[in-house]
Each structure stands twice: as C-alpha cells, then as structure tokens.
Design an enzyme around this catalytic site. Structure first.
Site, PDB file in Angstrom:
ATOM      1  N   THR A  49      89.102  72.116  54.607  1.00 60.86           N
ATOM      2  CA  THR A  49      88.836  70.832  53.959  1.00 60.86           C
ATOM      3  C   THR A  49      90.075  69.944  54.106  1.00 60.86           C
ATOM      4  O   THR A  49      91.056  70.321  54.736  1.00 60.86           O
ATOM      5  CB  THR A  49      88.520  71.024  52.464  1.00 60.86           C
ATOM      6  OG1 THR A  49      89.738  71.331  51.753  1.00 60.86           O
ATOM      7  CG2 THR A  49      87.522  72.147  52.246  1.00 60.86           C
ATOM      8  N   CYS A  50      90.021  68.782  53.476  1.00 60.80           N
ATOM      9  CA  CYS A  50      91.175  67.889  53.540  1.00 60.80           C
ATOM     10  C   CYS A  50      92.347  68.427  52.730  1.00 60.80           C
ATOM     11  O   CYS A  50      93.486  67.991  52.910  1.00 60.80           O
ATOM     12  CB  CYS A  50      90.798  66.496  53.045  1.00 60.80           C
ATOM     13  SG  CYS A  50      90.110  66.459  51.364  1.00 60.80           S
ATOM     14  N   SER A 109      92.642  72.526  43.221  1.00 61.51           N
ATOM     15  CA  SER A 109      92.394  71.295  43.962  1.00 61.51           C
ATOM     16  C   SER A 109      93.501  70.271  43.751  1.00 61.51           C
ATOM     17  O   SER A 109      94.226  70.320  42.747  1.00 61.51           O
ATOM     18  CB  SER A 109      91.054  70.684  43.542  1.00 61.51           C
ATOM     19  OG  SER A 109      89.984  71.543  43.871  1.00 61.51           O
ATOM     20  N   GLN A 120      81.954  72.602  49.447  1.00 60.87           N
ATOM     21  CA  GLN A 120      82.714  72.992  50.640  1.00 60.87           C
ATOM     22  C   GLN A 120      82.719  74.508  50.826  1.00 60.87           C
ATOM     23  O   GLN A 120      82.592  75.009  51.949  1.00 60.87           O
ATOM     24  CB  GLN A 120      84.128  72.431  50.526  1.00 60.87           C
ATOM     25  CG  GLN A 120      84.170  70.915  50.629  1.00 60.87           C
ATOM     26  CD  GLN A 120      85.455  70.308  50.090  1.00 60.87           C
ATOM     27  OE1 GLN A 120      86.212  70.962  49.361  1.00 60.87           O
ATOM     28  NE2 GLN A 120      85.717  69.067  50.441  1.00 60.87           N
ATOM     29  N   GLY A 189      81.437  56.051  57.542  1.00 65.66           N
ATOM     30  CA  GLY A 189      81.023  57.445  57.580  1.00 65.66           C
ATOM     31  C   GLY A 189      79.770  57.632  56.749  1.00 65.66           C
ATOM     32  O   GLY A 189      79.472  56.807  55.870  1.00 65.66           O
ATOM     33  N   ALA A 190      79.040  58.716  56.990  1.00 62.93           N
ATOM     34  CA  ALA A 190      77.811  58.961  56.230  1.00 62.93           C
ATOM     35  C   ALA A 190      77.660  60.434  55.864  1.00 62.93           C
ATOM     36  O   ALA A 190      76.562  60.900  55.579  1.00 62.93           O
ATOM     37  CB  ALA A 190      76.589  58.496  57.032  1.00 62.93           C
ATOM     38  N   GLY A 191      78.783  61.168  55.856  1.00 63.99           N
ATOM     39  CA  GLY A 191      78.761  62.568  55.468  1.00 63.99           C
ATOM     40  C   GLY A 191      78.763  62.736  53.956  1.00 63.99           C
ATOM     41  O   GLY A 191      78.546  61.778  53.203  1.00 63.99           O
ATOM     42  N   SER A 192      79.034  63.978  53.495  1.00 65.20           N
ATOM     43  CA  SER A 192      78.969  64.273  52.061  1.00 65.20           C
ATOM     44  C   SER A 192      80.012  63.484  51.264  1.00 65.20           C
ATOM     45  O   SER A 192      79.710  62.978  50.184  1.00 65.20           O
ATOM     46  CB  SER A 192      79.160  65.773  51.833  1.00 65.20           C
ATOM     47  OG  SER A 192      80.399  66.209  52.363  1.00 65.20           O
ATOM     48  N   MET A 193      81.247  63.366  51.780  1.00 65.54           N
ATOM     49  CA  MET A 193      82.262  62.623  51.059  1.00 65.54           C
ATOM     50  C   MET A 193      81.941  61.131  51.036  1.00 65.54           C
ATOM     51  O   MET A 193      82.171  60.446  50.030  1.00 65.54           O
ATOM     52  CB  MET A 193      83.638  62.858  51.693  1.00 65.54           C
ATOM     53  CG  MET A 193      84.786  62.177  50.958  1.00 65.54           C
ATOM     54  SD  MET A 193      85.005  62.764  49.257  1.00 65.54           S
ATOM     55  CE  MET A 193      85.919  64.272  49.554  1.00 65.54           C
TER      56      MET A 193
END
EC number: 1.2.1.70
Length: 440
Positions: A49-50, A109, A120, A189-193
């Site tokens: 992940t980020c 986190s 995730q 963007g169009a992902g989950s985030m």
C-alpha cells in the site's frame, strides 16, 4: 512451520523509499511466486500500500527465509539491499500474529484507525488465493485478522479517533482554502481510494465534483455515485485550470500531473498515489499548495484533534488485539498436538485389535458373548488409561512451551502423527474424547 513477516512501512522508511519499493499488478504477482518458490517457504501473501510493503510467509527456517525474502524484495523493487536493509523489520511467530492483527485494526497506520487497511488486507488475501500462493495457515490467520479488525472498528471509536487519509487531507486543504463547501473539486483516478475521496468530498458538502480517469467508463460510474460529472483524461489540463481542490490517486508509474499543466493561483493538490502522481515541481508555483504522503506524515497528527478519544480508543483496541492474539495462539497450539493425540489413540487401537486377534486364535472355542465382553473390557481399560494424558496434553499444549509435551509423547510411544490412518481418524477420535469428557 512458522509465520514470518518481512517488510517496511511509514514508521521505518521515508516515503521516497516506500515509493520505490512498492509493487503492484504483475510485479506483485511475480514477487508472490518468487517467494513461494524458495525452498524454505510454504505459503506467502504480500500487502503493498502507500504506507507499507510487507511479505507474510509460512516458513520452516527463520534465518534462511528472512534472507531470501529480503533479497527478493530488493530484486523485484530494484532497490539495492544496502539501501533497503536498514529500513526492514522482521516479526516471527507470536509477534507476526500480533503485528498482523494490529495492522488490520488500524493501530499501525499513518492515520490512526483508518479503515482502508481492512480492504487492502482483504485484497492481498484475494490475490494470494487467486495465485495459489496461500495455504491453510496463512488463510486462517489473515481471515482472523480481518475479523479482529472489524471487531476493533465496531466496538471502539478507533475509526472516528483517527480520520482517513482523505479526511486529514481535507482538513489540511481547509487551512489553505477555507471552507471547502462551494469549491470545485477534481478527483483523478477511479480506484478504491479515489472512490473514498469522492465520497468524502460529497459528505463534506462539496457539490461540484469532476472525475478524470484513464478508463472513461469508470470515471462516469464514480461521478454518478456522487452527483458529479466525468471528463476525459485528455481534458485533464483544462479541468485543472478550473479546480480549487485536486485529489489524485492513480496506479500510474509516471507523473500524471506535470508542472506545466498547473496554473499559478490559489489551489490545493492532495497526492495520495505511490509512486507520485503530481510533479513535486508544482510546489514552486505561486499560490499552489501540494500535499503528498510524505508531508502528510507531519500533518496527520496535527489534523487529529480528539486526543482524549484517540487515547481511549487505542487502549481499547490494544486490549482487543491482545485478547485475540492470545486466543488464536492458544487454539493454534492445541491444534498442533491433535495429530499426536490421534496417533497415540490409533496405535493403542491397533495394539488392542492385535491382542484380541491372538486371543481368538489361541482360544477359538471362546463363547461369542464372553468374547464380546472381553473385547469391551480391554477397550474400556485402554480408553481410561489414555483419557487423562490425552486431555492433559491438549491443555498443556495451549501454553507457550506446549509443543514439548507433544514431542515427549511422540518419543515415548514412537508415534508418527502423519500416518494416513491417524489423519483420517482425527474427527472420530476427537468426537469420542469429547463424549468421554462430558460423561466424566
């Protein structure tokens, strides 16, 4: 076999390094298979992940597995080991379980308690299942971590005490722009985030939301969910010129928003992508504020204001994690000794049958009723002799040194808990033992 975690996160590495190590798509699939092919690894899953890149594996040799996984992370990320090694952490056995449960609960986190990590971890589990790199040990462990994370969010205020990355970003945006209601927002963007970003903007009162994505249909679908509109990726520069607030989180490997696309004026850009979507040179433009994951590390704690509630939630979640870890390890240790108990009872049953066979051969004229009575008596004697030690070894197995008791049984009775008969008999023997325990 034991569970091992090798990884790095925002706690141990700068975002610039995380950006280089982060793997996704085909690169992540290749990493999974490369780790699984190592001789000391049986199962593997990776969370990328980020905020973190972690490899979870079931291994039979600690030092060899740590070396192999570390080197493979280096190879597949292209980051030399001498740059990577100082930032890696390793958790093994009990600590590995505790770490995963803490991660799933949001305790590890960047923004305390953020709920994205559960999704995730779930995605990492699904990918490992699809790729066939997951077995029963990691599957059960990760499933339990997801349950622990859900319980932590349901029973405490951890998700309220620590806002999501998007929530923190919007708090920082309001310090620059003032109230964001009435502002024009652009989501790239169009992902989950990106979906979370759009939904958070809508809840915050932003009504003018534009979504830009490489696949236009996905942009249209996301925009419809928040009452916004979609635009083509080719129109990104034009949309940037009209936006007050920009949130970008794509899966691109190169910069998406360059400095020459941005007009020098008051605007706020939130870059949640790894690697970066926005050219850092944008910061040099007058009036433009760029916040990325690295700068959010400093701003996240300041953006959270409910210190008392946060501390109370952390204590509560840590208590849940501690209880769940203890319960999981206790059950796991008890399960390890079960094949040994089954093998012992199976061997005893073989001895009984052999001796009864000899009795029949020596006294063929023995009355059938007497023979049945003798058979039942011998079996009862053996069951009573084995009952106490088998129940006791299961209880002792729940302690940290429980494996030693099972090992002692195997040595004393020359047992092989892997024999097919023992494995097939496991449910029957457990059921019989449970009935005897209830009847005592």
């Amino acid at each position: 076999m034991s569970v091992l975690v090798v990884g790095l996160s925002h706690r141990t590495a700068p975002v610039a390094l995380l950006e280089r190590v982060s793997v996704s798509g085909d690169a992540l699939v290749k990493l999974l298979h490369a780790v699984q092919q190592d001789a000391c690894v049986a199962e593997v899953m990776a969370v990328s992940t980020c905020n973190r890149v972690e490899v979870y594996a079931e291994v039979d040799r600690f030092h060899a597995a740590v070396t192999a996984i570390s080197e493979l992370l280096s190879i597949h990320s292209g980051v030399p080991m001498e740059q990577l090694s100082n930032h890696l952490y390793v958790h093994y056995e009990d600590r590995a379980v505790e770490h995963l449960f803490s991660v799933g609960s949001g305790l590890d986190s960047m923004v305390l308690g953020e709920g994205q990590i559960l999704g995730q971890v779930r995605s990492a589990l699904k990918l490992a299942q699809e790729q066939g790199t997951l077995g029963p040990t990691l599957n059960e462990l990760v499933q339990q971590a997801l349950r622990v994370g859900k319980r932590s969010h349901t029973e405490t205020g951890i998700d309220r005490a620590g806002a999501s990355l998007v929530g923190v970003g919007l708090t920082l945006a309001e310090r620059v722009l003032g109230p964001i209601q009435g502002k024009r927002a652009l989501v790239v963007g169009a992902g989950s985030m990106s979906a979370l970003s759009a939904a958070t903007l809508q809840r915050a009162g932003v009504t003018d939301i534009v979504v830009v994505n490489r696949t236009h249909d996905r942009a249209v679908r996301l925009a419809q969910t928040v009452g916004g509109r979609a635009a083509e990726l080719g129109d990104l520069a034009r949309e940037l010129a009209q936006a007050d607030l920009v949130i970008s989180c794509t899966g691109a490997t190169d910069v998406v928003i360059t400095a020459d696309m941005v007009v020098a004026r008051e605007m706020f850009l939130l870059d949640l992508a790894l690697p970066h979507d926005v050219d850092p040179a944008v910061r040099r433009l007058p009036g433009v504020t760029l916040v990325d994951l690295e700068s959010m590390q400093d701003g996240a704690a300041d953006a959270e204001t409910d210190d008392g509630g946060r501390a109370e939630a952390v204590v509560a979640v840590r208590g849940i994690v501690a209880d769940e870890v203890a319960a999981y390890l206790s059950a796991e240790r008890a399960a390890r000794v079960t094949p040994t108990v089954v093998a012992l009872r199976s061997k005893a049953a073989d001895v009984v049958e052999a001796e009864l066979g000899r009795l029949v051969a020596r006294v063929p004229e023995l009355d059938g009723r007497v023979r049945d009575e003798v058979t039942q008596t011998i079996r009862r004697v053996v069951d009573k002799l084995l009952h106490e030690p088998t129940v006791r070894v299961k209880q002792l197995a729940e302690s940290p040194a429980g494996d030693h008791y099972a090992e002692a049984l195997r040595e004393l009775f020359d047992l092989d808990p892997k024999v097919p008969r023992a494995v097939r008999s496991i449910e029957r023997i457990d059921a019989e033992t449970s009935k005897k325990e209830v009847g005592r």
